[in-house]
Motif scaffolding. Structure first.
Motif, PDB file in Angstrom:
ATOM      1  N   LEU A 137       0.927  -1.011   0.108  1.00 43.18           N
ATOM      2  CA  LEU A 137      -0.013   0.045   0.113  1.00 43.18           C
ATOM      3  C   LEU A 137       0.803   1.166   0.011  1.00 43.18           C
ATOM      4  O   LEU A 137       1.967   1.202   0.653  1.00 43.18           O
ATOM      5  CB  LEU A 137      -1.016   0.259   1.300  1.00 43.18           C
ATOM      6  N   LYS A 138       0.391   2.283  -0.616  1.00 46.05           N
ATOM      7  CA  LYS A 138       1.003   3.659  -0.467  1.00 46.05           C
ATOM      8  C   LYS A 138      -0.168   4.762  -0.500  1.00 46.05           C
ATOM      9  O   LYS A 138      -1.140   4.674  -0.404  1.00 46.05           O
ATOM     10  CB  LYS A 138       1.920   3.965  -1.824  1.00 46.05           C
ATOM     11  N   ALA A 179      -0.961  -4.193  12.725  1.00 46.96           N
ATOM     12  CA  ALA A 179      -0.742  -5.384  12.006  1.00 46.96           C
ATOM     13  C   ALA A 179      -0.364  -6.700  12.872  1.00 46.96           C
ATOM     14  O   ALA A 179       0.323  -6.516  13.825  1.00 46.96           O
ATOM     15  CB  ALA A 179       0.609  -4.911  10.921  1.00 46.96           C
ATOM     16  N   ASP A 180      -0.618  -7.598  12.628  1.00 42.83           N
ATOM     17  CA  ASP A 180      -0.664  -8.850  13.248  1.00 42.83           C
ATOM     18  C   ASP A 180      -0.753 -10.281  12.118  1.00 42.83           C
ATOM     19  O   ASP A 180      -0.969 -10.135  11.246  1.00 42.83           O
ATOM     20  CB  ASP A 180      -1.125  -9.076  14.603  1.00 42.83           C
ATOM     21  N   TRP A 181      -0.915 -11.462  12.913  1.00 47.71           N
ATOM     22  CA  TRP A 181      -1.191 -12.649  12.104  1.00 47.71           C
ATOM     23  C   TRP A 181      -0.357 -12.964  11.009  1.00 47.71           C
ATOM     24  O   TRP A 181      -0.596 -13.582  10.067  1.00 47.71           O
ATOM     25  CB  TRP A 181      -2.574 -12.709  11.539  1.00 47.71           C
ATOM     26  N   GLY A 182       1.122 -12.419  11.073  1.00 49.77           N
ATOM     27  CA  GLY A 182       2.039 -12.866  10.068  1.00 49.77           C
ATOM     28  C   GLY A 182       1.973 -11.823   9.006  1.00 49.77           C
ATOM     29  O   GLY A 182       2.515 -12.310   7.794  1.00 49.77           O
ATOM     30  N   TYR A 183       1.371 -10.688   8.923  1.00 45.29           N
ATOM     31  CA  TYR A 183       1.814  -9.717   7.911  1.00 45.29           C
ATOM     32  C   TYR A 183       2.989  -9.394   7.410  1.00 45.29           C
ATOM     33  O   TYR A 183       4.002  -8.942   8.376  1.00 45.29           O
ATOM     34  CB  TYR A 183       0.951  -8.423   8.280  1.00 45.29           C
ATOM     35  N   VAL A 184       3.473  -9.626   6.152  1.00 44.02           N
ATOM     36  CA  VAL A 184       4.693  -9.405   5.613  1.00 44.02           C
ATOM     37  C   VAL A 184       4.623  -8.374   4.194  1.00 44.02           C
ATOM     38  O   VAL A 184       5.832  -8.301   3.600  1.00 44.02           O
ATOM     39  CB  VAL A 184       5.469 -10.696   5.274  1.00 44.02           C
ATOM     40  N   GLY A 185       3.806  -7.617   4.393  1.00 44.04           N
ATOM     41  CA  GLY A 185       3.916  -6.760   3.226  1.00 44.04           C
ATOM     42  C   GLY A 185       4.555  -5.461   3.485  1.00 44.04           C
ATOM     43  O   GLY A 185       5.244  -5.210   4.412  1.00 44.04           O
ATOM     44  N   ASN A 186       4.473  -4.337   2.207  1.00 46.58           N
ATOM     45  CA  ASN A 186       5.402  -3.517   2.424  1.00 46.58           C
ATOM     46  C   ASN A 186       4.310  -2.090   2.289  1.00 46.58           C
ATOM     47  O   ASN A 186       3.304  -2.201   1.555  1.00 46.58           O
ATOM     48  CB  ASN A 186       6.188  -3.219   1.154  1.00 46.58           C
ATOM     49  N   VAL A 187       4.542  -1.143   3.067  1.00 45.59           N
ATOM     50  CA  VAL A 187       3.727   0.167   3.036  1.00 45.59           C
ATOM     51  C   VAL A 187       4.727   1.467   3.130  1.00 45.59           C
ATOM     52  O   VAL A 187       5.712   1.325   3.585  1.00 45.59           O
ATOM     53  CB  VAL A 187       2.973   0.109   4.229  1.00 45.59           C
ATOM     54  N   GLN A 188       4.298   2.338   2.161  1.00 44.42           N
ATOM     55  CA  GLN A 188       5.272   3.797   2.001  1.00 44.42           C
ATOM     56  C   GLN A 188       4.250   4.850   1.911  1.00 44.42           C
ATOM     57  O   GLN A 188       3.320   4.629   1.159  1.00 44.42           O
ATOM     58  CB  GLN A 188       6.112   3.733   0.935  1.00 44.42           C
ATOM     59  N   PHE A 189       4.562   5.913   2.704  1.00 44.52           N
ATOM     60  CA  PHE A 189       3.907   7.056   2.801  1.00 44.52           C
ATOM     61  C   PHE A 189       2.619   7.066   3.228  1.00 44.52           C
ATOM     62  O   PHE A 189       1.493   6.673   2.917  1.00 44.52           O
ATOM     63  CB  PHE A 189       3.727   7.674   1.257  1.00 44.52           C
ATOM     64  N   GLY A 190       2.455   7.419   4.792  1.00 47.42           N
ATOM     65  CA  GLY A 190       1.528   7.166   5.743  1.00 47.42           C
ATOM     66  C   GLY A 190       1.466   8.385   6.537  1.00 47.42           C
ATOM     67  O   GLY A 190       2.516   8.708   7.197  1.00 47.42           O
ATOM     68  N   VAL A 191       0.372   9.156   6.898  1.00 47.65           N
ATOM     69  CA  VAL A 191       0.280  10.138   7.887  1.00 47.65           C
ATOM     70  C   VAL A 191      -0.760  10.068   8.732  1.00 47.65           C
ATOM     71  O   VAL A 191      -1.768   9.572   8.334  1.00 47.65           O
ATOM     72  CB  VAL A 191       0.416  11.464   7.156  1.00 47.65           C
ATOM     73  N   SER A 192      -0.563  10.229   9.922  1.00 46.14           N
ATOM     74  CA  SER A 192      -1.639  10.066  11.003  1.00 46.14           C
ATOM     75  C   SER A 192      -1.570  11.310  11.677  1.00 46.14           C
ATOM     76  O   SER A 192      -0.815  11.951  12.221  1.00 46.14           O
ATOM     77  CB  SER A 192      -1.688   8.745  11.907  1.00 46.14           C
ATOM     78  N   LEU A 193      -2.850  11.667  12.164  1.00 45.90           N
ATOM     79  CA  LEU A 193      -3.053  12.957  12.982  1.00 45.90           C
ATOM     80  C   LEU A 193      -4.427  12.520  14.105  1.00 45.90           C
ATOM     81  O   LEU A 193      -5.329  12.351  13.531  1.00 45.90           O
ATOM     82  CB  LEU A 193      -3.521  14.138  12.141  1.00 45.90           C
ATOM     83  N   ARG A 194      -3.870  12.802  15.335  1.00 46.39           N
ATOM     84  CA  ARG A 194      -4.767  12.507  16.210  1.00 46.39           C
ATOM     85  C   ARG A 194      -5.614  13.635  16.982  1.00 46.39           C
ATOM     86  O   ARG A 194      -5.197  14.545  16.805  1.00 46.39           O
ATOM     87  CB  ARG A 194      -3.881  11.935  17.618  1.00 46.39           C
TER      88      ARG A 194
END
Length: 561
Positions: A314-315, A329-344
């Motif tokens: 995901l991007k 993430a759990d259950w053995g997730y092994v993917g790739n993710v780039q560019f994520g922003v979070s604001l609380r």
């Protein structure tokens, strides 16, 4: 007599010469020429809705669209085409009834009449429930209402047009009477093709009216694939989704495409024992050939994004004002993710302690230090790679309470996080139990934190369980990791955007000269062709990739027209 003839001949000659002189004389030049005047002569049509095109006729317009400035009721419009006598423009969002103004060639003209913004009629609605054994296309001229759990079964496809609105209902509207909130669940071998655009994103939102929406109004969106997970084949799917894990090993499985999609007010409580909640977007065993980018999850009553195993890539993800975790993430997730922003929104969170990242490897009922799960379906450890993330919480010195850590790693996870920023959490990184204490994940390189900046944290690094605080700190600050701790007193040196933590109008692009624009680590798992090479740390360099398609005020948005 002869004398008179001579006189007449002389007079005739003089008259001829005079006429010749007048005929040869040039027309006089106007000493004060009048300049061309910019003017508006007509607007066609004079009444139209936002997003439609209208024509403005007049004089002295620029042939370069960008050289004309047009406002409607004070709001600037986009010019589609331009000629000296005609401009075609798009009625802008936010336009109000009022005159049209054109500025071109150094002059400004205003229409004599008033342009009226038309209010479109209400869109028809269509209820969707249960399981549909057919390919479907949902169109933007209809609002689709999810009642209960809506399943797209194996070998069928749901296609959603750009600009389509889908509303989820609460558990009281479940037609089965089982109290399941509305949710869209795409099962194994089925596909969801939801391709929005920057100007026409696809929106999943609450069925409640503007001003009445809240966290957890409906369920959420779930994709299920055939990529491996590390659970027993008899394990039930999480959070009330029907079915069991079974046994699959297809890492390149394809569950469809999600692009320019918003998911708002999901995360309702499921009627399960114990009670559980879906995330805004939940991915269970989703494969690497699934395309997911430009997705915003807002006001989730649970996690924003949740990965249960799989290899999905995901991007460009935006988690806005989540109740629980931003990235789980759990259950053995092994993917790739780039560019994520979070604001609380720091006034809202889970009393158990909300995190930005929460990366597990085992069921939540199991203890911190356990032996690795038997690889029934492939991978034994949760080992995804996240790069270029920015997680923002408190603007001033953070406190404890509803918040725990920016990065919470536990249960023998083997995540890698690169070139990322964690700002304003009580704890920057929380390394618990076997995640680091055994040193096995460090030695193997499966747990890898590099180019990570912890700023404005009450406690930058915490170790717990079999992992001591000294071990955790030594690991994070070790030579060659390029990690950095920035004290609250020094955060101004990062040159973040001045509106970085403004909930009503956040802005994330860094100021010129920010040290975060350089210093990114390279190599290692970033060598994967999925990752876009960048020089900066955090989610943003100079490109504002959240502009246009996101919405930070869905509470006030009218989705019925």
């Amino acid at each position: 007599m002869k004398h008179v003839k001579h006189i007449l001949s002389a007079l005739l000659l003089l008259l001829s010469l005079s006429l010749a002189f007048v005929a040869c004389k040039k027309d006089p030049v106007d000493p004060d020429p009048q300049p061309a005047v910019t003017a508006i002569t007509s607007i066609d049509p004079a009444t139209a809705p936002v997003g439609s095109t209208i024509s403005i006729s007049g004089t002295n317009f620029s042939t370069d669209p960008a050289s004309n400035t047009i406002t409607i009721g004070g709001v600037t419009a986009t010019v589609v085409s331009a000629s000296p006598t005609k401009l075609v423009i798009v009625v802008p969002a936010g336009a109000a009834n009022g005159p049209v103004s054109v500025t071109a060639n150094g002059q400004t003209a205003q229409s004599a009449g008033t342009f009226t913004v038309a209010i479109p009629g209400l869109k028809p609605t269509k209820e969707v429930r249960g399981t549909t054994f057919a390919n479907m296309t949902w169109k933007k001229d209809t609002i689709y209402v999810l009642r209960g759990q809506v399943y797209i079964p194996a070998d069928y496809k749901l296609t959603i047009e750009p600009g389509t609105i889908i509303k989820g209902t609460g558990p009281e509207m479940d037609p089965s009477g089982n109290k399941y909130p509305g949710a869209l669940i795409v099962e194994r071998r089925a596909q969801l093709i939801a391709i929005g655009t920057p100007t026409q994103p696809i929106v999943f939102t609450s069925s409640k009216a503007a001003g009445q929406r809240a966290y957890g109004d409906w369920g959420g969106v779930v994709l299920i694939g055939k990529s491996p997970v590390n659970q027993s084949r008899t394990a039930a799917y999480p959070n009330g989704v029907r079915g069991t894990v079974e046994a699959y090993g297809e890492p390149f499985d394809n569950s469809g495409t999600l692009q320019y999609v918003r998911i708002e007010y999901a995360g309702a409580t499921q009627p399960t024992t114990p009670a559980s909640r879906l995330g805004g977007l939940t991915l269970i065993g989703v494969g690497a050939n699934t395309v997911i980018d430009h997705v915003q999850v807002s006001y989730s009553g649970s996690d924003a994004f949740a990965w249960f195993g799989g290899t999905a890539k995901l991007k460009n993800l935006f988690a806005y004002r989540s109740f629980d975790d931003d990235w789980s993430a759990d259950w053995g997730y092994v993917g790739n993710v780039q560019f994520g922003v979070s604001l609380r929104d720091v006034s809202t969170g889970d009393p158990s302690g909300s995190n930005s990242f929460e990366i597990d490897n085992y069921q939540s009922a199991e203890t911190s230090d356990v032996t690795a799960v038997t690889a029934i379906n492939g991978y034994t450890q949760t080992a995804p790679t996240f790069a270029n993330f920015s997680s923002f919480a408190y603007s001033t010195a953070p406190t404890t309470g509803l918040y725990n850590a920016g990065i919470y790693l536990r249960r023998n996870t083997a995540v890698s996080i690169y070139n990322s920023l964690v700002y304003g959490f009580p704890v920057g990184i929380y390394l618990e139990g076997a995640a680091v204490g055994s040193q096995a994940n460090i030695t193997s390189g499966t747990l890898d934190l590099k180019g990570v900046v912890i700023a404005n944290a009450l406690t930058p690094v915490v170790g717990a369980g079999s992992n001591t605080p000294e071990q955790a700190t030594a690991y994070f600050t070790g030579a060659g990791r390029s990690n950095q701790i920035v004290a609250t007193s020094d955060v101004a040196t990062l040159l973040l955007n001045s509106n970085n933590l403004t909930l009503s109008s956040p802005a994330f692009v860094l100021q010129t000269g920010s040290p975060l624009l350089t210093g990114a680590v390279t190599g290692s798992k970033l060598a994967d062709s999925f990752f876009t090479p960048v020089t900066y740390r955090g989610a943003f360099g100079t490109e504002n990739w959240v502009s246009g398609w996101t919405n930070v005020n869905p509470q006030a948005t009218d989705y019925d027209r």
